[in-house]
Design an enzyme around this catalytic site. Structure first.
Site, mmCIF file in Angstrom:
data_model
loop_
_atom_site.group_PDB
_atom_site.id
_atom_site.type_symbol
_atom_site.label_atom_id
_atom_site.label_comp_id
_atom_site.label_asym_id
_atom_site.label_seq_id
_atom_site.Cartn_x
_atom_site.Cartn_y
_atom_site.Cartn_z
ATOM 1 C CD GLU A 164 -45.438 46.165 9.642
ATOM 2 O OE1 GLU A 164 -45.011 47.251 10.092
ATOM 3 O OE2 GLU A 164 -45.123 45.060 10.105
ATOM 4 C CD GLU A 218 -40.319 46.378 10.174
ATOM 5 O OE1 GLU A 218 -39.864 46.761 11.267
ATOM 6 O OE2 GLU A 218 -41.161 47.012 9.528
#
Ligand code: BGC
Length: 452
Positions: free
Chosen positions: A356, A168
């Protein structure tokens, strides 16, 4: 009774994920250096209730117990990250063998348990010594990262098949450099695009370093991004335009350069005077081919024009009728299917992993003898794994799913106040208790997703 069918292909990975600073504890043990997150968490006012990763889940010391736990749940994959400052206490040059030793033992324990490791090189915790040199603002940072990555490829490339460069990067840029809510805590529309640029180059250089190693042919490397699909709040032109900006900023800022070799034009509007030219050479480096892309999905956003929202001029509109998690995120599984399809439609047939997905809901700090009943988390997982099955049926090439998270852990600036784990952690004594959701997930894994 007929056996329920499964949308999940053979070899699909069923895993759970964590990251180093959120679970390990013992951040300075065995010669490790200080990380930017250690420093940030120890700065008063930065993390809720003054929580730090000094102990966290104590995973550094309880690692064998945690691997046994994963095995008891029947997981066949585990996604974790390496703390750069354990290997290279100053961020560069001097290697600390004891730090490397921890990850060697972890990988060996996973393989012995039949669990495939997915290793993330960087999940936000940068050596503080590099931060002191500007961190991701320093034009040398891509080289620092590639050297660190090479050390790991050479040490663990014989055992680890699946590698991730960055987790991320958008969050590092948005939280760390634009809004200052995460380490290193800066707030600048001039710094943010520069940090993004160096992160993209760091990713490209690490992929090139990976390809330069004589690793076994089945080794693969990818990038993990968080995608929050954006839907315009109305048909008004300014809301549609706001949606485009928000999508470019959050969802395309990293994927477009990496997978298409170009930067979204809308970023010039977002960053204003902070925006700058990128050379063709830099764009080519960012565009170095990767083997797969990891998608982290939590929620969607209904986006409206908002002149007060600096610098994006776009903001999410809360949906009062919807269910929200403890982090205030709307629960919307259908948008997850949209996301996985969008990645396929925009970027082509690159294999995807869900790296995730999960939810924070309230659980008590101490598990009673009857354990932890978490029906809301089970609903969330059922809905979102159903969305994954829908994407598979729509032909998306998905290779695995990693629940966030294996354990309740340090939720960054929220400290320990938000629990995402399948397994409950009593932060006073480290005790682990699988929640009802862990048992639900284990049953689903045992059926290879049949019945969703
Ligand atoms: C991050 C995790 C984080 C989770 C929940 C992701 O942004 O990769 O580290 O705990 O979402 O917020």
């Amino acid at each position: 009774m007929p056996t329920p069918s499964t949308a999940f292909p053979p070899g699909f990975l069923w895993g759970a994920a964590t990251s180093a600073y959120q679970v390990e504890g013992s951040p300075l043990a065995d010669g490790a250096g200080v990380s930017n997150w250690h420093r940030f968490a120890h700065t008063p006012g930065r993390v809720r209730d003054g929580d730090t990763g000094d102990v966290a889940c104590d995973h550094y010391r309880r690692m064998p117990e945690d691997v046994a736990l994963m095995r008891s749940l029947g997981l066949n994959a585990y996604r974790f990250s390496v703390a750069w400052s354990r290997l290279l206490p100053e961020g560069r040059s001097r290697v600390n063998p004891a730090g490397l030793g921890f990850y060697e033992r972890l990988v060996d324990a996973l393989l012995a348990a039949g669990i495939q490791p997915m290793l993330t090189l960087h999940h936000w915790d940068l050596p503080a010594a590099l931060d002191d040199r500007g961190g991701w603002l320093n034009p040398d940072s891509p080289h620092w990262f590639a050297d660190y990555a090479q050390l790991l490829f050479r040490s663990l490339g014989d055992r680890v098949k699946l590698w991730t460069t960055l987790n991320e990067p958008w969050v590092i840029v948005d939280g760390g450099f634009l809004h200052g809510t995460l380490a290193p805590g800066h707030r600048s529309a001039w710094e943010a695009p520069r940090a993004a640029h160096h992160l993209l180059l760091a990713h490209g250089r690490a992929v090139q370093a990976f390809r330069a190693e004589a690793l076994p042919a089945d080794r693969q490397i990818g990038l993990v991004v968080n995608i929050e699909p954006k839907y315009a709040a109305s048909d008004r032109a300014e809301d549609r335009r706001a949606r485009e900006r928000a999508e470019a900023y959050m969802n395309r800022q990293f994927l477009d350069p990496v997978l298409l070799g170009r930067r979204p034009a809308e970023l010039a509007e977002v960053y204003g005077d902070g925006w700058f030219h990128a050379s063709a050479e830099d764009l080519a480096l960012m565009h170095t081919p990767i083997d797969w892309v990891g998608i982290n999905y939590y929620t969607r956003s209904i986006t409206a024009h908002d002149p007060a929202a600096w610098p994006l001029r776009a903001a999410g509109v809360r949906q009062p009728q919807a269910t929200h998690t403890e982090t205030g995120w709307e629960v919307c599984p259908a948008a997850f299917t949209d996301t996985l399809r969008w990645v396929r439609d925009r970027y082509g047939a690159i294999p995807q992993y869900v790296t995730e997905n999960g939810a924070a809901f309230y659980d008590p700090p101490v598990a009673g003898i009857e354990g932890i009943d978490d029906p809301l988390r089970i609903d969330y997982l059922r809905g979102h794994l159903g969305a994954v099955a829908d994407a598979l049926r729509a032909g998306v090439d998905l290779r695995g799913y990693f629940a966030w998270s294996l354990l309740d852990n340090l939720e960054w600036a929220h400290g320990f106040s938000k629990r995402f784990g399948l397994v409950h952690v009593n932060f006073a004594n480290g005790q682990r208790t699988p929640k009802a959701s862990a048992r639900w997930y284990a049953d689903l894994v045992a059926r290879h997703g049949a019945g969703l």
